[in-house]
Enzyme design. Structure first.
Site, short mmCIF file in Angstrom:
data_model
loop_
_atom_site.label_atom_id
_atom_site.label_comp_id
_atom_site.label_asym_id
_atom_site.label_seq_id
_atom_site.Cartn_x
_atom_site.Cartn_y
_atom_site.Cartn_z
N LYS A 1 -0.30 9.74 -2.18
CA LYS A 1 -1.33 9.48 -1.77
C LYS A 1 -1.50 7.87 -1.69
CE LYS A 1 -6.11 10.31 -1.16
NZ LYS A 1 -7.49 11.34 -1.11
N LYS B 1 -9.14 2.42 -4.93
CA LYS B 1 -8.55 3.33 -5.50
C LYS B 1 -7.35 3.74 -5.75
CE LYS B 1 -11.92 6.56 -3.31
NZ LYS B 1 -11.40 8.20 -2.77
N LYS C 1 0.87 11.07 2.83
CA LYS C 1 -0.54 10.37 3.30
C LYS C 1 -0.99 9.02 3.32
CE LYS C 1 -5.79 10.92 3.11
NZ LYS C 1 -6.55 11.80 2.02
#
Ligand code: PBG
Length: 327
Positions: A199, A222, A253
């Site tokens: 991710k 993040k 992703k």
């Protein structure tokens, strides 16, 4: 005039039947998972400003709505709760409330549609007031192990609520193994884990954060846990670790910007590979369509087909409803 050419690849493209028989990849609604936003606060569906055509659904209407999607052939749903801001806290306790929205909705859908598969996201961001996917320490660092402990507890609540597949989307270290052992110890031996393994820390999540109300204060960074889009080897390492820890499905992703990673994953791991065509991928195609610059449906299909061709076995996509009628 004509040459004597041995190879004329165009021979196979001469008519529609030949073109269709020689297709190497096909999209099917059976491979698609529809992400669904749900709220307990609203009484009618609310369109998400940055995702035209995508709605946040009132929990009380979800059974009717899932019935409509099932009639279109969509059989898998990833549920994302939009939690009332008054229930959000620094440590996201609401995630451990067995009556919390995501669990109630899971029970509701599964008791009405035993044939659908439900995917439950495991992460703290819908529940935390700061919007991070975990517990922050005094320096603002997202703590790994205390976050994983909460996710492991939440996995039992989600599995008890009927979720078939649990999808940790937090990118903490070691969480797949800990969640797996918690599930096994508690008798949920058949509950799958679809790990958000690779991710990336992507700009394309913005509309999703609007949809679940996780970005009201300021843009969230993040990069302390999600992967840098620059890094391929690090993504491979994450895929390997989640595979070894027992992930049943590995996810990459976002999808279209990371086709190389999807392709690698498909060729190196003997488990199904999922790709998430995320909110921003939906929004950019939809926005260009609304401007009359691109054909939204055809671009959606081209994007999804590329993700398939790269090697995804299943695709989470907000276009699932729109394309189900034409694929
Ligand atoms: C968070 C989560 C995110 C998405 C799914 N789960 C956003 C994030 O990491 O900030 C993004 C999905 C999308 O953009 O469609 N745990």
């Amino acid at each position: 005039m004509s040459f004597e050419l041995t190879n004329r690849p165009r021979r196979l493209r001469g008519n529609e039947v030949l073109r269709s028989m020689t297709l190497e990849n096909r999209l099917s609604t059976k491979d698609l998972v529809l992400p669904v936003f749900i709220s307990e606060e609203i009484c009618s569906p609310e369109e998400i400003d940055s995702m035209p055509g995508v709605f946040c659904w009132p929990a009380v209407q979800i059974v009717d709505q899932v019935g409509k999607w099932v009639a279109l052939g969509i059989r898998a749903f990833a549920i994302f709760p939009k939690i009332n801001p008054t229930k959000k806290t620094i440590t996201g306790e609401e995630c451990l409330n067995p009556k919390s929205l995501a669990y109630e909705v899971g029970r509701l859908i599964k008791s009405n549609f035993s044939q659908v598969s439900l995917i439950g996201d495991l992460a703290l961001d819908p529940y935390t007031s700061h919007g991070h996917d975990g517990i922050l320490n005094d320096n603002g660092y997202v703590e790994n192990d205390s976050t994983v402990e909460i996710l492991a507890k939440a996995s039992i609540l989600a599995a008890s609520a009927g979720y078939d597949v649990l999808a940790p989307s937090d990118m903490m270290d070691g969480r797949v193994g800990i969640i797996r052992s918690h599930l096994e110890k508690n008798g949920f031996t058949e509950t799958c884990i679809m790990s958000y393994a690779a991710k990336f820390c992507s700009c394309y999540y913005g509309p999703f954060r609007d949809a679940i109300g996780a970005s009201s204060h300021k843009p969230i960074d993040k990069s302390g846990y999600q992967l840098s889009p620059n890094n391929f080897r690090e993504a491979v390492r994450e895929l390997e670790l989640d595979f070894e820890e027992g992930a049943d499905i590995l996810m990459v992703k976002p999808a279209e910007p990371f086709l190389d990673v999807i392709h690698y994953a498909r060729n190196h791991f003997p488990v199904p590979i999922a790709a998430y065509q995320v909110s921003g991928e939906y929004s950019r195609i939809t926005a260009a369509g609304l401007n009359g610059w691109l054909d939204t449906e055809r671009c959606a299909i081209e994007s999804l087909t590329s993700i398939k061709r790269a090697g995804a076995d299943m695709i989470l996509t907000y276009f699932a409803e729109k394309v189900s009628a034409i694929i």
